[in-house]
Every structure is written in C-alpha cells, then in structure tokens.
Design an enzyme around this catalytic site. Structure first.
Site, PDB file in Angstrom:
ATOM      1  N   HIS B 293       9.014 -40.181  43.436  1.00  0.00           N
ATOM      2  CA  HIS B 293      10.272 -40.305  44.194  1.00  0.00           C
ATOM      3  C   HIS B 293      10.922 -41.674  44.019  1.00  0.00           C
ATOM      4  O   HIS B 293      10.237 -42.686  43.896  1.00  0.00           O
ATOM      5  CB  HIS B 293      10.096 -39.941  45.668  1.00  0.00           C
ATOM      6  CG  HIS B 293       9.182 -40.836  46.469  1.00  0.00           C
ATOM      7  ND1 HIS B 293       9.636 -41.972  47.099  1.00  0.00           N
ATOM      8  CD2 HIS B 293       7.870 -40.745  46.762  1.00  0.00           C
ATOM      9  CE1 HIS B 293       8.619 -42.537  47.762  1.00  0.00           C
ATOM     10  NE2 HIS B 293       7.534 -41.832  47.571  1.00  0.00           N
ATOM     11  N   GLU B 339      12.115 -38.605  49.961  1.00  0.00           N
ATOM     12  CA  GLU B 339      10.706 -38.286  50.221  1.00  0.00           C
ATOM     13  C   GLU B 339      10.238 -38.920  51.517  1.00  0.00           C
ATOM     14  O   GLU B 339       9.544 -38.301  52.314  1.00  0.00           O
ATOM     15  CB  GLU B 339       9.826 -38.745  49.051  1.00  0.00           C
ATOM     16  CG  GLU B 339       8.403 -38.175  49.068  1.00  0.00           C
ATOM     17  CD  GLU B 339       7.386 -38.987  49.860  1.00  0.00           C
ATOM     18  OE1 GLU B 339       6.283 -38.469  50.109  1.00  0.00           O
ATOM     19  OE2 GLU B 339       7.696 -40.140  50.257  1.00  0.00           O
ATOM     20  N   GLU B 340      10.615 -40.180  51.699  1.00  0.00           N
ATOM     21  CA  GLU B 340      10.079 -40.923  52.854  1.00  0.00           C
ATOM     22  C   GLU B 340      10.583 -40.372  54.174  1.00  0.00           C
ATOM     23  O   GLU B 340       9.982 -40.632  55.216  1.00  0.00           O
ATOM     24  CB  GLU B 340      10.408 -42.413  52.730  1.00  0.00           C
ATOM     25  CG  GLU B 340       9.758 -43.108  51.527  1.00  0.00           C
ATOM     26  CD  GLU B 340       8.225 -43.153  51.594  1.00  0.00           C
ATOM     27  OE1 GLU B 340       7.649 -42.571  52.522  1.00  0.00           O
ATOM     28  OE2 GLU B 340       7.613 -43.750  50.688  1.00  0.00           O
TER      29      GLU B 340
END
Lengths: 500, 500
Positions: B293, B339-340
């Site tokens: 990512h 993603e985070e």
C-alpha cells in the site's frame, strides 16, 4: 565564586563528554603484591559474601530498584536550578537520616539555571514538514519570530573548514550531520558546534543527536560558547532528520528552516551536594568516597543518568550500616548536584574541601549506567591496579571481576582521578547507554532490579574493603597518564565563557 | 457505496490487527508433486538466477532503496484523504509509465479523511507532568477545553469487567496498560478500547502503544467505535507512561489527567489504487497480483509501512520488463490506497473487480516489513504449498527458502486469501517491525538496500514463475482453515459502525 565556578563549569564541558571512551587500556597483568596483602584482601571473602547475600537474596533484594522507582516517579526530572531538584534533595536527606547514616547534610553550591522554553522548527522548503528539535544547554534564544534561513549541512568541522563549505556558511543555519563514532569523539559537535558555526557566519546550529541508536529520538546535553564568538541558538535534531537534510542537500535541493527556541538563562541558584557517611572506626579522617549525581536533564526522568548510580552509592552505605560493617576509614557518599550543567556540584565541593583532599583515599563514581556490572574502570598506579584486581576476584559469584584502566575515569570524580587521587567508575554492560542518554527515554524502564542489586553488591564491597584495608590505598604516578587531569587540561587550554 | 464501504472498513479493523500472528503453522512436509511439475519448476532456475543477478549485482542493485528514499523524502507521510497522497499517486503513475509497464492507471475509490489536530495531555495529579499522546484513527475530539478527569488503569478487558474495577470506571479516563503479547493479541486494546471504556462509563481512553520495544515511542493506528456505544476520545500513550500510571495507581495515588484531542473526521475523499501490469503472453486474463500500500500514517514517513512492500512490488514488474521476461499470465501490481484506514482501497477494488476474481491465479502482498527476506507465508492448499516449497528452493542463493502456512495471510489480500484464492505474504526477519510500526520512527533509516534487493529478487521470481507455469495454481480447500476468511468473519460477527 560564581564567576570562577562558571568558568570552571564551562571548561569541563568537554570533559563531561569524555565519559566512556577512556576505558580501553588494560594494566599489565604481572602483579607482584606482597603475600600478606593478598591474604588480607582474600580474608574479606566472608564479608563480601555477606554483602552479596544481603543484596542478591536477602533483605535488600530489589530494594535499590524499588527506592529508585519511587524516587523518579515522585520527582521526575531534577534539573539544575529548579525547586524540584531541591525538593528531591530534601527527600534524600530525610531518607539518609531515616537509614541511620552519619553526618547527613547538604552542602550548598551555586548551580546554573537555564530553562527550556517553547521550541519548534519547521522545514519550509523543499516541503513543509515539522522538524523535531531539542535545545542544548545554555543555548541562547532566537528572536520571538524565530530564525528563518537556508540550511548548510556539513559532516564535520573539517568539512565546514573547507573553502567550498565555508563560503556558503554565512547567514545559514548550519546542520552538523556527524556520524556517531564514540560519545567522546562525537560529542564535540554538540559541545562546540554553535561556536564553530558562528565563526563561519552561521545564524543557528542544529546538531545531530549523539547516539548509536535512534527511534527518531532527540538527545539534549550541554554545549559551550567560546569567548569572543557570537552566541547563536543551538538545538539537537534526530539522526534520521540530519540524514534527511543531508540527502536533500546532496540532491541540490534548497533547504529552508524556521527555528524558534525560547530558552531563558536565569541567574545561578543555590543547590546542595547531598552528603552521608559511615564514620570510620579507626581513621575517620580518611575518606573513601562513593558518588553519583542527583540532578538530571529535563527530558526523561534521569533514572539511568544518574539515578541508578546515585542510588547504588547511597544504598551501599545503607547496606554496610544494616550489616553492622564499619570500616576503619570513613565511607562517604556524595550525591552531586549540577553535574549536567558542567560538573558544578563537584567543582564547588572541590573548592570547599581543598584542605581535605590529602585524606581522600579513594574516589568512586557510577555515572555511565547501572546495567549488568562487569567490574571497575580505575585510575590508579600499578600497585593500586593490582589491589583492585585482587579485590575484584571476590566478585566472581556476580561475574564482575574485570579491572580496566582509564587514565582519568569518571565524570564528577575526574576532577581528582588521573591527577594523583586514585579512583574508579562502575564498569558495566553499557552498550545501550547512549540509546537513552539525555533523552525522554531515560526512564525507570531502562533499569533492571537484578543489575542494580549486583551493582550495589560490587559498590558496597569495594568501598568497604578499600576503606578497611590496613594499607592506605597507594597514590602512585598513573601509568601512561600523558593526559594528566582532563579537567585541568580543559581549564588550561580552552578559554571558554558561559552563557550568562 | 460509501456507506457500505464504511461498514466494511470498520469491520476489518480487527483484521488489520491480525497481521503477523497467523504464521505459526507449517504444512505437512510430505509433498508428492508430479515429477513433471517438479522438473518444470526447476527449469526456472536460469531465469531466477538472472533476476537475482540483476537485483543483487546488476543494474538494479540498490535501485529499490534509492527510488524509495527519493519517494519518501519527496512526499513524507501519505495519509488517506490528503492531497499529498494523491500527489504521490500521480508521481507513481508517471514512474510506472516511464518504466514502460502496461495498462498503467489509477482506479478511484472513496477513502476516509480523518485529520489529526492539536493533541496534548497533562498529568495534573499527583504531580504536573506532560503526558505525550497520539490520537487513534477516527477518534472523536474532546471539547475545546479538554477533558479533565481521574484515571483508572486496567491491565485488560477482563480486569475492566471485574466488579471492583467496573464500579470505579464511571466518569474516569480509562488507561489500558496491556502487556504486549503479539500484535494480533494486543492490538484489540487499540481497536476496541474506546468502546469498552465507554461501556463502563469512561469519558476517554488512553491505550498503551502496541509495540515490543519502546524509547518513549508513540504508536498510532486505527480503532473502531461499536455501534450503540457512546464515542469517546481515544489516544495512545507510551509503554513507559502506561507503566508509570499503573505504578501510581498501585500505590493508591489519585491520578488526574487533562486530555485535549482536536481531531476532525471529514467527509470521505476520492483516492486511487495504482495499477500497472506485465500483460501475459498466453493467458492475459489470468492474473498474478503483487501488491503493497502507498498510503501511510501521518507520523513517520511510511518507509517501512508500507513503502518497502509497495516498492518491491512495482519494481518486480520493472525488473521483469527490463529483463524481457513476459510470463504466460498477467502480472498485475496494485498499490493500494486507504489501507491504514480499514483496507478501504482493496475493499473498493474487490467490489469493482468481483467479476474478475475467478481469474485471480495468485495474490501476493508485502506489508509486514522488508527486512531480510526468509521466504513466504502462504495461504494455499496442500498441493499449492508444495508448489511454493519447490519454487522457494530456487531462492537458496539468497537464503529465502522458507514456506510457512498462514490460514488467511496478508492484510489487504486477506480479503481473498483463506477464502479460496491462494496467495502469499513476504516472510522476512521482522522481529523489529513493531519497534517502528505506526510511529515517527518509520523512516527510510529502517530500510536496508541489500534486504530490499533480496526481497525484490524473491518477489519478482515468485510472481514470474507462478504466472508462467503450465499448471494453473491450484485452488484447494485451505488446510485447517476453520477460521475461513477473517474478513468475512469480521463482517459477520462484529457489528461495528464507523466514526462518521
């Protein structure tokens, strides 16, 4: 006295940095101590076993760690010139009295009172990003609006002196991105970076933190302004950020930084060295000194630097008293003040006790960590070294039998060691010492109960034996001591002035 | 789609945390692959040697590290919802095109846009001291004047549920001082601490940073609010400070903390997954996916999480193209966004590509560090595992031959692995991964050129071989996969709502 002290204080900045890189020599293994002396030293084995038993398995198991934890939790950082440091000294005086030690008192001394204010830096170009900074001791302030300037990164003083760098330095914020070698080698950029940058026309200096491991960790510490050189603001930056700025410069990027440091250098304040004793039974005027410093930096809690060293020192006296062990000579514990601002406490103490120094049999200091103890770094002549080797053989059960020679060992005690008065520092597994040193990470979590117990056992045993031996610990010419006292050398060769 | 995505996003918070603790099983060593297949796999040895030669000693030696360094230096943190992330995606699209890859494009997806504001906390009692805090993802704000309340420290949810703790929780700031076990085990306090605290009447939660080593280091990360539970502000504190508060409480001290968090949860923004390909020569519709990512947390630079993983992924395609290696199937690189903040990028991608999933031959992801590679963690059936073991034998020269089974491996790809689609994560010496994870210390200094070269060699070789094999990588029942897809499990069993 304050002015004289201030000169002294700043002269020893280099010395403070000299810790930990003076332990590389080993004494000649061929010792020829008299059989009687060897026999006498070995006769202390039951006493050493008693001390080790009490600290490792008995009543004092874990006690140093527990006391230190309560202390750092209660007071946190103990900065030279603050009420909090004085409160912690009051607390210690109470504790020492409660533990039934002799001659408990504070001895006044003037200490610097530099106060960190708002600190902030931003990289404005090539992209806006915060730059964590931590001002160095005695740094002057920037103007209220900060200093905004282009950056010049150099890897060393030598590089700064090269004409292609020197001609770019004027008006710049100078960044020292010096690789860590040893603390003693690398700390000069922290100690002298501001003046070296100012000499070339720099408007501020940012110095890479002096550490061999970083998690974007800031490390502060003392610095000195050379006399006759303009004083410019100076702060540390992280290893990572120093490297980042280096890369940007190497790519030809224009770097602009805004730096704001609102520090205040107040008038010196009265502090105290904290004294306690086990008065000697036969030669009470003779002194074996054990010591560490109570003051700390303002970041972190000073649990490692130097809570651990201070606490094994005063606890050595507590253990001796509790075990009813009174040596022939006096064991005196001094918990120094103002160490972090130029060994101020010991310098004041040295002046006040000038007439007593002939009676200083042996001086001990623990100020390089209280990790797993390995033995002693000592400053003594050949016979002295052999005596310590023999004494340390008694520490086999705690695996701390190493004796390493260091011409002028210690930080506070270096005022005496290497200069005729024999002494020793705690040798310990301090590989990670500079991971935490002068940073927010210097907390009780760095310390370990078992290691403190072992350090205490070693410390109390060595102090007791040297204070009790029939022989006066020899004052001999220190081998290979071409340096003499680093302190005196600093005083003689570095004309420096303080930040007042 | 946004609402549905948001539900999904938050359902996978637990899953994000599931990284790294699902790699403990090993496949049965007894493989019985057909001789022809073994022979075919071994026939790739010259190609693997060519790839290893180019990355370890040839034209690409050090290239991944250099590209990654320039990237993180240029953009720094790349947070979901920010222009900076989109600029970095534009930059990547340019780079991918310049490197002559196929089908380079961005695919839009909505991502959260939570913005950290002023954050500050102080311990007011028993002594005034700053408490470093770092807000967790989606945390709501405190009032402008902050929240001032007594503190209750608990070691676990179980402890909080005990009546003697529960009855004290109301109106308190709840501190979770949970010992680190593994990331997967310990992250639940970060993910769910706020809601658990709120259920007991807590007014805010402070969660010990999820790490196995600390230098007073703050680690942020996502958290979720359970539906029907009051949303309270939540931040991480350091391991050291959590322990400090615990000790104070254990001594019976009254602890009062003031917490201010001025975070803003903005409306979702449009971001993009970044796609590039080596179009397959014979079965272009079949896809071997490699991924990492591009987005990161706002502290640190996301060089490790997940710069390294993203960069070995797209560089694998660059190496294959440069070496003129075109496999039968397509190798597709997707650099995920968001993603985070709950695997937002891959969830959007999965929805858009639902019809294509039957053609996903194998999915790969590197998001657990790019330290020294050791092999692969895979999610596949028995034959698949045996194929990977055979493929990894070709990595002997870079000492990366281990194949470890993990039922639902990966972070982004876990949407597919363990759920029928075989895949693998990079297995690497990630012992220190959580030292830096989601902290300011996640900088390029964590990465190592040699390790990235090795990771790239492994990554490119495995992707190429699987994409080129005559056999379609088998979709079998995953052994011992009682868990099935962690993602689906999370969706089915955790009724959670997001912070919007």
């Amino acid at each position: 006295m304050v002015v004289a002290t201030c000169l002294l204080v700043l002269a020893v900045l280099l010395l403070t940095g000299a810790k930990s890189n003076i332990t590389n020599n080993k004494i000649d293994d061929a010792c020829n101590l008299p059989d009687d002396l060897i026999k006498e030293i070995r006769s202390y084995e039951p006493i050493v076993e008693k001390i080790i038993g009490a600290t490792m398995n008995g009543k004092f198991k874990g006690a140093t760690y527990n006391e230190l934890t309560k202390f750092v939790d209660k007071f946190g950082p103990r900065v030279s010139g603050t009420k909090n440091l004085e409160d912690s000294i009051d607390h210690m005086l109470d504790l020492l009295k409660k533990n039934n030690l002799d001659n408990v008192h504070g001895e006044e001394v003037q200490v610097p009172h530099w106060v960190r204010g708002e600190e902030e830096a931003w990289i404005l170009e090539p992209r806006l990003t915060n730059l964590p900074v931590l001002g160095l001791g005695f740094s002057v302030s920037t103007p209220e609006e900060g200093i905004t300037a282009e950056v010049l990164v150099v890897k060393s003083f030598e590089e700064l002196n090269q004409s292609n760098f020197t001609e770019k330095a004027k008006g710049k914020i100078i960044v020292f991105n010096n690789d860590y070698v040893t603390y003693g080698v690398s700390v000069k950029y922290r100690s002298l970076g501001a003046s070296r940058a100012a000499e070339k026309g720099g408007v501020a200096a940012l110095v890479r933190s002096v550490t061999n491991y970083s998690q974007r960790t800031l490390h502060t510490g003392m610095q000195s302004y050379e006399s006759g050189v303009r004083k410019i603001p100076v702060a540390s930056i992280t290893v990572e950020d120093a490297r980042f700025l280096q890369r940007l410069q190497d790519r030809g990027e224009k770097i602009v930084v805004k730096l704001k440091l609102m520090n205040v250098n107040n008038k010196p304040k009265t502090s105290r060295n904290t004294v306690s004793e086990i008065k000697g039974s036969q030669k009470p005027e003779k002194v074996v000194l054990v010591s560490g410093h109570l003051d700390s930096w303002d970041v972190g809690n000073g649990a490692m630097d130097d809570g651990g060293g201070a606490f094994i020192s005063w606890y050595s006296l507590v253990v001796l008293r509790a075990l009813n062990l009174t040596p022939k000579r006096t064991v005196r514990c001094v918990l120094w003040t103002g160490e972090e601002f130029g060994l101020t406490g010991v310098i004041g103490y040295n002046a006040t006790h000038a007439n007593e120094l002939d009676n200083f049999t042996f001086v001990m200091e623990s100020d390089e960590g209280t990790f797993t103890p390995q033995g002693l770094v000592y400053s003594a002549g050949k016979q002295g070294g052999c005596i310590l080797q023999e004494v340390l053989k008694l520490m086999a059960s705690i695996n701390a039998t190493r004796a390493e020679y260091g011409a002028s060992c210690g930080s506070d005690i270096s005022i005496w060691t290497g200069n005729g008065i024999p002494g020793a520092s705690l040798l310990n597994d301090a590989e990670k010492y500079f991971w935490y040193h002068h940073s927010a990470a210097d907390t009780i979590d760095v310390e370990n109960p078992d290691d403190l117990d072992k350090g205490l056992a070693l410390w109390a045993s060595v102090a007791y034996i040297i204070a009790d031996l029939s022989l006066e610990f020899p004052r001999e010419r220190v081998p290979d001591s071409i340096e003499g006292s680093l302190l005196l050398k600093a005083l003689n060769h570095h004309k420096v002035s303080n930040g007042n």
